[in-house]
Design an enzyme around this catalytic site. Sequence first.
Site, PDB file in Angstrom:
ATOM      1  CB  SER A  97      -0.781   0.062   1.079  1.00  0.00           C
ATOM      2  OG  SER A  97      -2.325   0.719   0.874  1.00  0.00           O
ATOM      3  CD1 TRP A 116      -8.027   3.480  -1.839  1.00  0.00           C
ATOM      4  CD2 TRP A 116      -9.806   4.508  -2.989  1.00  0.00           C
ATOM      5  NE1 TRP A 116      -7.992   4.679  -1.396  1.00  0.00           N
ATOM      6  CE2 TRP A 116      -8.740   5.614  -2.261  1.00  0.00           C
ATOM      7  CE3 TRP A 116     -10.768   4.954  -3.857  1.00  0.00           C
ATOM      8  CZ2 TRP A 116      -9.091   6.738  -2.059  1.00  0.00           C
ATOM      9  CZ3 TRP A 116     -10.864   6.115  -3.650  1.00  0.00           C
ATOM     10  CH2 TRP A 116     -10.478   7.090  -2.830  1.00  0.00           C
ATOM     11  CE  LYS A 165       0.188   5.264  -1.801  1.00  0.00           C
ATOM     12  NZ  LYS A 165      -0.851   4.367  -2.737  1.00  0.00           N
ATOM     13  CG  HIS A 169      -5.680  -2.428   0.476  1.00  0.00           C
ATOM     14  ND1 HIS A 169      -4.996  -2.231  -0.473  1.00  0.00           N
ATOM     15  CD2 HIS A 169      -5.254  -1.641   1.656  1.00  0.00           C
ATOM     16  CE1 HIS A 169      -3.979  -1.580  -0.137  1.00  0.00           C
ATOM     17  NE2 HIS A 169      -4.265  -1.234   1.140  1.00  0.00           N
TER      18      HIS A 169
HETATM   19  C1  GTR Z   1      -5.427   4.572   1.686  1.00  0.00           C
HETATM   20  C2  GTR Z   1      -4.856   5.420   0.460  1.00  0.00           C
HETATM   21  C3  GTR Z   1      -3.954   4.550  -0.510  1.00  0.00           C
HETATM   22  C4  GTR Z   1      -3.351   3.310   0.247  1.00  0.00           C
HETATM   23  C5  GTR Z   1      -4.014   3.087   1.518  1.00  0.00           C
HETATM   24  C6  GTR Z   1      -2.898   2.301   2.524  1.00  0.00           C
HETATM   25  O1  GTR Z   1      -6.144   5.469   2.418  1.00  0.00           O
HETATM   26  O2  GTR Z   1      -5.746   6.029  -0.252  1.00  0.00           O
HETATM   27  O3  GTR Z   1      -3.427   5.205  -1.352  1.00  0.00           O
HETATM   28  O4  GTR Z   1      -1.910   3.983   0.161  1.00  0.00           O
HETATM   29  O5  GTR Z   1      -4.329   4.051   2.172  1.00  0.00           O
HETATM   30  O6  GTR Z   1      -1.642   2.520   2.700  1.00  0.00           O
HETATM   31  O7  GTR Z   1      -3.212   1.399   3.397  1.00  0.00           O
END
Ligand code: GTR
Length: 536
Positions: free
Chosen positions: A371, A462, A375, A512
């Site tokens: 997540s 997402w 990045k 996720h």
């Molecule tokens: C979310 C964000 C994503 C992702 C995620 C995470 O809220 O919008 O870009 O990075 O968090 O890190 O779990």
Amino acid sequence: MNTTELVTTIELVESDFGWSAETAIPPIEAAMVPHRQADRPCADLDPDSPPIRYDLTVPRRSHPAGNRGRSIASLRSLAMRLCAPVAIALLSLHLAATMTPDASAQPPKEEFNYDEAKVRAYTLPDLLMIPEGGRSDGEAVSTPEVWRTIARARWLGLLESTEYGRWLPAVPVTAEDIERGPGPDGSTRIQARLRLGHGPDAPATEVLVYLPSPSRGDTPELPSPSRGDASERLPTFLHLNFSGNHAESSDPAVRIPSGWVPNGKDTGVDDNHAQASSRGTLASRWPVKLLHDRGYATATAYCGDVFPDHAEGRKASALPSLGYAVGDARMVSGDEPGAISTWAWQLSRILDWLVTLPEIDPTRVIVVGHSRLGKTALWAGAGDERFAMVVSNESGCGGAALERRNYGETVNRITTSFPHWFAPTFATYAGRETELPIDQHVVLAMTAPRPLYVSSAVEDRWADPRGEFLAAVAAGPVWELFGKVGLGTDTYPAVDTAIGSSIGYHVRSGPHDITAVDWVHFADFATRVLPAKAGR
Ligand code: GTR
């Protein structure tokens, strides 16, 4: 530089809901351009000259707070581009003073697209065309040599200036409080506090390493530092975690962070203080035994050690120790590093130390991230080519997913919800992703010719799973330049089926998360693409 003080009054236009970068920029740009020193780079400007001053008349009306931040970031980045460094502070301070945020003024709710049929057509920047920046502009990249010596650096520079901010400098790393002891399932635990920089007040990060036991699980004998025959050195997975090392391991000896940690239902934290009862609550994200059984060492550290993950985190981050501005995350220059750059720097500094351990193979350290930390893993692998392989798990917007695809999270949403993650300039591309000089296939291509693994989850819309896959497809030509095969297909794979050659990909069933299923794919891929080198 003009030595007389100029006063320009600019009436800023208001959009329906207050300020927006789009409405504010044109009049500022119009006013500033005539005073720009077009023939001299910013660095040549005489710092002792009186500032050119831009006085802004700002209608006092309601301004949504997030929008205000974005406007300021946009204006600062614009001022940088126009070579008016002295004006930047005045501009921002003036705006900050006059723009009174009104929490009751809400911008219209952003609609997020989840319909493939509504994804607009787009053209990606051509990776094999040298981007602007001097010699060979616009020329085709036809050899690995041209990629290495010109194109790669140019793309990396664009990623720094438009998205992640400048790559941070190396500093000396000193290991303190090193502990070695028996870990779970016959493993060896190593913990160390790494001091990053000069002196006892330099920022520190606690690293937790588990080595498989010498015989991979059936003797309690601990490896000693003198062990480490080159042929036995271990490939290693390194990842940052979200909530503290103790949350990812049930081992009672794991140290607990003393600084800010996020609140969370899983960890049971509700006052931003780490607690012993969180031990192991996120252990499903880090299947240590599974990795050991496959012959990997594994290491982790808490990202908040160097940048607590909230909008004010910059103040407590490592950035001031590196000479970077402190204060509101939105009030810094356009290419100022944010949390992602700082976390990537943390990974590189951990690598500096990991490669000194006799058990670790310095040529096979793999950086993994989930997540926001996916990045980060991509950016770490881009800036530090010592990482032998890069794994991005569900990194989505600002990670592996193409920005030009309007699907799931957007640049507008991510830079208003998490303004501290990126360089301020990134926010200026909200709603105009097609004008970005880069897209996320560029950050993926920075790994080439090293192996890259990208993973998605079906229910994680997402993060735009298809957009992550398509970025991996689009990055492929750079591996091909090196005579390798990237993904080897542009057909989206069946769920839970790993594909690829030098780039690997799978889309897992479920939501996720980073799970043992994902790690099995990472380890299988790494075992295939990163064999131990004979004679080391
Ligand atoms: C979310 C964000 C994503 C992702 C995620 C995470 O809220 O919008 O870009 O990075 O968090 O890190 O779990």
